[in-house]
Design a protein around this motif. Structure first.
Motif, PDB file in Angstrom:
ATOM      1  N   LYS A  51       0.847  -1.190   0.000  1.00 26.46           N
ATOM      2  CA  LYS A  51       0.000   0.000   0.000  1.00 26.46           C
ATOM      3  C   LYS A  51       0.892   1.252   0.000  1.00 26.46           C
ATOM      4  CE  LYS A  51      -4.033   1.791   2.316  1.00 26.46           C
ATOM      5  NZ  LYS A  51      -4.990   1.572   3.390  1.00 26.46           N
ATOM      6  N   VAL A  52       0.525   2.231  -0.822  1.00 34.14           N
ATOM      7  CA  VAL A  52       1.311   3.461  -0.939  1.00 34.14           C
ATOM      8  C   VAL A  52       0.443   4.651  -0.517  1.00 34.14           C
ATOM      9  CG1 VAL A  52       2.561   4.997  -2.516  1.00 34.14           C
ATOM     10  CG2 VAL A  52       2.737   2.516  -2.795  1.00 34.14           C
ATOM     11  N   ILE A  53       0.956   5.406   0.451  1.00 33.05           N
ATOM     12  CA  ILE A  53       0.266   6.592   0.962  1.00 33.05           C
ATOM     13  C   ILE A  53       1.170   7.791   0.719  1.00 33.05           C
ATOM     14  CG2 ILE A  53      -0.641   7.722   3.025  1.00 33.05           C
ATOM     15  CD1 ILE A  53      -1.112   4.869   4.159  1.00 33.05           C
ATOM     16  N   TYR A  54       0.599   8.849   0.151  1.00 36.36           N
ATOM     17  CA  TYR A  54       1.387  10.040  -0.169  1.00 36.36           C
ATOM     18  C   TYR A  54       0.703  11.277   0.393  1.00 36.36           C
ATOM     19  CZ  TYR A  54       4.174  13.413  -2.775  1.00 36.36           C
ATOM     20  OH  TYR A  54       5.019  14.444  -3.110  1.00 36.36           O
ATOM     21  N   PHE A  55       1.482  12.141   1.021  1.00 43.10           N
ATOM     22  CA  PHE A  55       1.010  13.431   1.512  1.00 43.10           C
ATOM     23  C   PHE A  55       1.622  14.519   0.649  1.00 43.10           C
ATOM     24  CE2 PHE A  55       0.712  10.672   5.167  1.00 43.10           C
ATOM     25  CZ  PHE A  55      -0.458  11.069   5.783  1.00 43.10           C
ATOM     26  N   GLU A  56       0.772  15.283  -0.040  1.00 40.25           N
ATOM     27  CA  GLU A  56       1.276  16.437  -0.793  1.00 40.25           C
ATOM     28  C   GLU A  56       1.809  17.439   0.224  1.00 40.25           C
ATOM     29  OE1 GLU A  56       2.687  17.698  -3.251  1.00 40.25           O
ATOM     30  OE2 GLU A  56       1.174  18.262  -4.714  1.00 40.25           O
ATOM     31  N   SER A  57       2.889  18.080  -0.095  1.00 38.04           N
ATOM     32  CA  SER A  57       3.581  18.978   0.823  1.00 38.04           C
ATOM     33  C   SER A  57       2.677  20.086   1.335  1.00 38.04           C
ATOM     34  CB  SER A  57       4.780  19.604   0.113  1.00 38.04           C
ATOM     35  OG  SER A  57       5.416  20.531   0.957  1.00 38.04           O
TER      36      SER A  57
END
Length: 162
Positions: free
Chosen positions: A115-121
């Motif tokens: 699973k890949v989780i990304y937070f935009e800056s």
């Protein structure tokens, strides 16, 4: 060889604000009891991170001339480091606060069904980052830290500032 690998969560982040955001995330969130490993360009990392792997930044934001060479070197180093990580550990999830160094590991994690989780800056208020534009399509969950960014990323979840 791969059967008895230890399960881990991979944190992918850069220097400065990206490092500060992942530190806040670790401090404010209960990330399971799984070990944390980092793929980063940052020198100083959170004390809860068990192991660090170095990765180059994907680009030099101050020099367009160097970018072609830096990007090529980044791809080679990122792939090599990811192979080192996946032969030693079973990555069950990846969390990233950017920058662009998250793209190659994100693709590789998705191929491995992690699973890949990304937070935009949090510095992105009106305009999406280049990494965010890629990671929006790569990640399983994509989060924005400003309500205004929901217009740019309609499927993103707003979480406020980390």
């Amino acid at each position: 060889m791969f059967a008895k690998r230890k399960e881990v969560i991979l944190l992918v982040f850069g220097k400065g604000g990206h490092n500060a955001q992942i530190t806040r995330f670790i401090d404010n969130d209960n990330i399971n009891q799984l070990p944390l490993i980092a793929l980063t360009s940052a020198d100083n990392i959170h004390k809860k991170i068990d192991e660090k792997y170095f990765c180059l930044e994907a680009r030099d934001k101050f020099s367009q001339l160097k970018n072609l060479f830096i990007f090529c070197a980044y791809v080679v180093v990122a792939i090599a480091q990811m192979f080192r990580i996946i032969t030693k550990y079973k990555v069950i999830g990846m969390i990233s606060t950017g920058p662009g160094l998250a793209v190659i590991p994100g693709i590789m994690c998705r191929i491995m069904r992690a699973k890949v989780i990304y937070f935009e800056s949090w510095s992105r208020i009106e305009k999406p980052s280049l990494a965010g534009r890629f990671m929006y399509w790569i990640s399983n969950q994509f989060y924005v830290q400003h309500q205004s960014m929901k217009a740019k990323y309609p499927q993103a979840k707003y979480v406020g500032r980390l």
